[in-house]
Each structure stands twice: as C-alpha cells, then as structure tokens.
Scaffold this motif. Structure first.
Motif, short mmCIF file in Angstrom:
data_model
loop_
_atom_site.label_atom_id
_atom_site.label_comp_id
_atom_site.label_asym_id
_atom_site.label_seq_id
_atom_site.Cartn_x
_atom_site.Cartn_y
_atom_site.Cartn_z
N THR A 114 -6.41 -2.79 -0.35
CA THR A 114 -6.59 -1.71 -1.33
C THR A 114 -7.97 -1.08 -1.14
O THR A 114 -8.11 0.14 -1.04
N PRO A 151 1.41 5.95 -7.60
CA PRO A 151 0.09 5.48 -8.04
C PRO A 151 0.00 5.26 -9.54
O PRO A 151 -0.74 4.40 -10.01
N THR A 186 -8.45 1.23 1.90
CA THR A 186 -7.76 2.52 2.06
C THR A 186 -7.73 3.42 0.82
O THR A 186 -7.42 4.60 0.94
N ILE A 187 -8.04 2.85 -0.34
CA ILE A 187 -7.84 3.62 -1.58
C ILE A 187 -9.09 3.59 -2.45
O ILE A 187 -9.78 2.56 -2.52
N ASN A 188 -9.40 4.70 -3.09
CA ASN A 188 -10.46 4.72 -4.10
C ASN A 188 -9.82 4.64 -5.48
O ASN A 188 -8.89 5.40 -5.79
N LEU A 204 0.84 -1.21 0.00
CA LEU A 204 0.00 0.00 0.00
C LEU A 204 0.87 1.25 0.00
O LEU A 204 0.60 2.22 -0.72
N LEU A 243 -5.81 6.80 -8.45
CA LEU A 243 -5.85 6.24 -7.09
C LEU A 243 -5.80 7.38 -6.08
O LEU A 243 -4.91 8.23 -6.16
N GLN A 244 -6.73 7.40 -5.16
CA GLN A 244 -6.74 8.42 -4.10
C GLN A 244 -6.94 7.73 -2.77
O GLN A 244 -7.81 6.84 -2.66
N PRO A 245 -6.21 8.17 -1.72
CA PRO A 245 -6.51 7.61 -0.39
C PRO A 245 -7.97 7.92 -0.04
O PRO A 245 -8.46 8.99 -0.39
N ARG A 246 -8.64 7.02 0.63
CA ARG A 246 -10.06 7.25 0.95
C ARG A 246 -10.21 8.42 1.93
O ARG A 246 -11.24 9.09 1.91
N LEU A 291 0.82 4.15 -2.97
CA LEU A 291 0.55 5.58 -2.80
C LEU A 291 1.74 6.43 -3.22
O LEU A 291 1.57 7.56 -3.67
#
Ligand code: HEM
Length: 485
Positions: free
Chosen positions: A415, A143, A418-420, A136, A453-456, A140
C-alpha cells in the motif's frame, strides 16, 4: 469441611463495591470496558474483582499477572467461560475459539499447529505475495470501500489456508455467508453482554415470550452459522472425495472455520487502523515511502521476504498493533480453584486479560506518549516486542500469528509503495477529520471513517497492473492439512 473453611478464609481479589444483586453491572459501560478496567486497576491493583448479577469476573491489568496465570499456569487457565448465546443458542459450540481445554480442543490445536506453524506459514509466502497485488488492484477499483476490500482479501487468504479454496472473492454467496456468520460471532461472543450468559436459566424461555428477542435473534443466526461451519467443509470434502474418521472430521471442520473466524475481522480491523494512522500522520507515510523507494525501488512491489530490509515499515506494523490492538481483551477461565498473590481464584471464574492496559501497549512506564502513533519507538535499541502481547497467551495464543504478521506486513508495504492515503474532504472541500474511536465487540474496528486514496504516480499504477499479471505466474501452495505428518 477443612477445604470449605480454607475457601472461605481466602479472599477474592479486591474490587469496587456494588449494589445488591446487580453488583457492579451499572458501573461497567457497554463500550471501551478496557478503559474502565484500567481505571479500576489504578485503584485496586493489577488483579481486581467485579461482580455482576451474582457472577464474579477477575480483571488482570498487568503483564506480570497475565503471564503468571495464562502462560506459566496455562494447564489451569486455558478454558473459556461459557457463552451460552454464542455457543449453545446460535451454534458456535465446538468452535476452537470457545472450546474448553478438552481433547477436542487439543486435537484442533494440534491440527492448527501443523496447518499454521512455521513451515506451513513459510509455504504460504508465495500466496501472500500473489494476493497482495490483487488486493491493490481491488483497492484502486473501489477506494471508497477499503474495509470491504480488506475483508475480502482476508477471506481469500483464510479460505485458502483453511480449505485450500480459491476464488472466494468471486463466490459472493460463500463470502456473504462467512461475513454474516462472523458478524453473529462478533455480536454474541463477548462475555457478559447477553443476559442469558449471566442468567443461564433464560435459555429455556420460548421464542414467543415478549422479552425473548435474544431467542428470535438466535433463531435467525443459527442456520447461517451452521451453514458457514458445514458448507465450505463439505465442498472441500467433495473436492477431495475423502471420507475420514468422524472425530477427525469434526476437528478439521472446527479448525477450518476457526481459522476463517480468527482471521477475517482481526486483519481487517488492523488494516483499517493502519489506514487511519496514515491519514492522520502524513509524515510517517512519507518516511516509509522514502524507505521503500530507496530499498525496493519502483520496478517491483515489496514482498513478505523484504521485512528485514524495511525496518521502518515493520515498525509501522508493530505500532499499529500497539496503538490499536484489534483484540483489546482476552478472556480465559480457570478449570479449578487456585490461589494467586494470596487471593482466591475459584474454578470457572472468567479472567479478563486487559491487553489494552497490559504491556506495554498503553503503559506509560514502558512507552512514552503511549496514546500517540510513533513507529520510531520500535527502531530504538532494546525496544520491547509488542507482538508477544497482541496475539494472546499460553495455550490459547493465536495459532494464526505466523500468517497474520506477514499478511499485515506485505499489505502495509505494498500500500505504502503505490498509494497515498490522506484525509477525505466533504462536498464543500472541508477536511473530514477521522475520529480515533473504536467499535464494541470481540474485535475492535475504528468507527467507520473516510479516507482518500490516490495512486502515488502513473508508474505506481503501471506497477500494480504488471504485478497482477506477474502474480499469476507465482507458485501455488501445498496441501494444508496433511494429517499423516
Ligand atoms: C491481526 C491479526 C490477528 C490478531 C491480532 C490476533 C489475535 C488473537 C488473540 C488475542 C487471540 C486470543 C488469544 C487468547 O485467548 O489468549 C486469538 C485467537 C485465535 N486466532 Fe488470532 N489474531 C490474528 C489473526 C489470526 C489469523 C490470521 C488466524 C488464522 C489464520 C487466527 C486464528 C485464531 C484462532 C483459531 C484463535 C482461537 C485460539 C484458541 O481459542 O485457542 N488469528 N487471536
């Protein structure tokens, strides 16, 4: 004489008419052969013969035919067809994946059963959990390079499993070596793609000959492949300061490199398909995230052990495998003459099991809307288990499946936690639609696509950081190759 008369009296399975000498060569495309084979199956039945440059290939298009031959008659159908380019010319001979059902092969499989079987796989769980937070963090940090992050993560796991080797992600030379050797395998191990595999006499053509570009390719590839087979093994031996029996050493060497070869692309491809599925189906992603938030909360990352309590996330993993199996066709070969459903199957004939068609995978009788990505189908009572098909059959069944499944599950779960993942946009702000197209080769990847990819949330970012720190306190794993068990 009686035998020869009997051979002639029996027919090969039916197939499309072809041209003299070329046979069906021009009818088989270089990509998506599994769709062409499926279409041939619709016309000629579940067992079909095609002929190319004088060689026969038998296509198995039904689950029953594949299991009848590859599984129930596995003593006969556990060889591989000879791929001269990959094995003889570039150096992959001896590798488990290409080996015939010989004593060397059986020793390697025995060793792999110890190294990758249920208790060994269980012992890797802490390592897989540990690795998931590092994955992860890397995702990040880079990405835009997500396929490379998957591959490096798979390399870290396979080097640990195969050689007990840590730190491949920092060892750029070792990573590049296995990446490149793997690519050479991918490009050469598909049956029928290189002319020299169909006309073996060509292997004697010298490099300088104008049409011998395959020999020049082989001359470039072979040193890389041999280094990939030997270097990590020699390093491990040096660390262990061990000297073993030569046969056993060979067996360890080829089992280890087989593990690395078997893992790298398959898991990378499957995670790439997972990312595409999430970019295309935000509603699936949101539903899985809601499940994770409810069951796990946001104080810790999901772990391998959470599989049973996250049924929707598990269903996503199954659906990724069903929707786009990374290995869409497997090729076994008959070690002696046989007969099936009244048809004659001569020894040494390559038989192509069309995983894509089989099953359940894209069979409308088993799965409705088979081309659509619908994880809910695996939540239904009595849903078939597609995992029995995507890992192959009989004695050649994937020996790494008990590592592959928890690795896939935990990667998907952390994934989603934590990630969108969304579709990417171009410089003008237009959405870039990912294309559901795959690459040719032994393992089918999606053609390169972009995703955003963006952190939630900020909390998700903090959680990743905390988990990386925490992962350092998780236990290590034990000896993989304890040969005396
Ligand atoms: C997404 C994950 C994976 C999938 C879908 C997959 C699928 C397959 C398939 C379909 C085969 C061919 C079986 C046959 O010919 O009938 C295979 C072979 C093999 N796989 Fe996997 N695999 C995966 C991951 C792994 C991992 C993680 C490892 C090692 C840790 C591994 C090691 C191997 C090896 C060594 C072979 C060759 C076996 C032989 O030829 O006897 N695979 N795999």
């Amino acid at each position: 004489m009686f035998n020869s008369w009997r051979r002639k009296a029996k027919h090969l399975p039916p197939g499309p008419p072809g041209l003299p000498f070329l046979g069906n060569l021009l009818q088989i495309p270089s990509t998506k052969q599994y769709v062409t084979f499926q279409n041939l199956g619709n016309i000629y039945g579940d067992i079909t013969t095609i002929r190319m440059l004088g060689s026969n290939f038998i296509i198995l298009n039904s689950r029953k035919a594949i299991f009848d031959l590859f599984d129930s008659r596995s003593p006969i159908y556990s060889d591989r067809p000879r791929v001269i380019m990959s094995s003889d010319l570039i150096g992959w001979d001896g590798s488990v994946i290409l080996a015939n059902n010989t004593p060397h092969f059986r020793n390697c499989r025995k060793l792999m059963r110890k190294g990758l079987g249920p208790s060994a796989a269980q012992s890797f769980v802490p390592f897989l959990n540990r690795q998931s937070s590092l994955y992860l963090r890397d995702l990040l940090n880079r990405p835009e390079a997500f396929p490379d992050v998957f591959k490096r993560n798979a390399a870290a796991i396979s080097m640990k499993v195969a050689y007990g080797y840590d730190g491949i992600t920092e060892d750029e030379d070792m990573y590049q070596l296995s990446h490149e050797a793997n690519r050479y395998f991918e490009e050469t191990a598909v049956v029928g793609v290189w002319l020299v595999d169909i006309l073996p006499i060509l292997r004697y053509v010298p490099q300088w000959f104008p049409l011998a570009s395959f020999q020049r390719y082989a001359a470039r590839a072979k040193p890389v492949v041999l280094e990939c087979i030997n270097k990590p093994f020699e390093e491990t031996k040096r660390h262990m300061q061990a000297q073993g029996h030569l046969d056993m050493e060979n067996c360890i060497k080829y089992s280890s490199v087989g593990i690395s070869l078997g893992q790298l692309d398959t898991t990378t491809a499957s995670l790439s398909w997972f990312f595409m599925a999430m970019a295309l189906h935000p509603e699936v992603q949101a539903k899985a995230q809601a499940e994770i938030d409810k069951v796990i909360g946001n104080e810790r990352l999901p772990r391998v052990e959470d599989k049973e309590s996250l049924p929707y996330v598990s269903a996503i993993m199954q659906e990724v495998f069903r929707w786009q199996p990374p290995v869409k066709m497997v090729v076994h070969s008959a070690s002696k003459d046989d007969e099936y459903q009244g048809y004659f199957i001569p020894a040494k004939t390559p038989l192509i099991g069309n995983i894509w068609r089989v099953a359940i995978l894209h069979d409308e009788n088993v799965y409705h809307d088979a081309d659509k990505f619908i994880p809910e189908r695996f939540m239904e009572e009595g849903a078939p288990d597609c995992l029995t098909d995507v890992f192959g059959f009989g004695r050649r069944i994937c020996p790494g499946m008990l590592i592959a499944q928890p690795h896939m599950f935990v990667s998907i779960a952390v994934t989603l936690a934590t990630i969108n993942i969304t579709k990417a946009h171009d410089a003008q702000g237009n959405v870039i639609e990912p294309k559901v197209e795959d690459t040719p080769g032994v393992v089918s990847f999606p053609v390169p696509f972009k995703a955003s990819l963006q952190p939630r949330s900020k909390a998700a970012l903090d959680l990743i950081q905390r988990s990386v720190e925490h992962s350092k306190t998780l236990p290590e794993r034990l000896d993989v190759f304890s040969l005396d068990a």
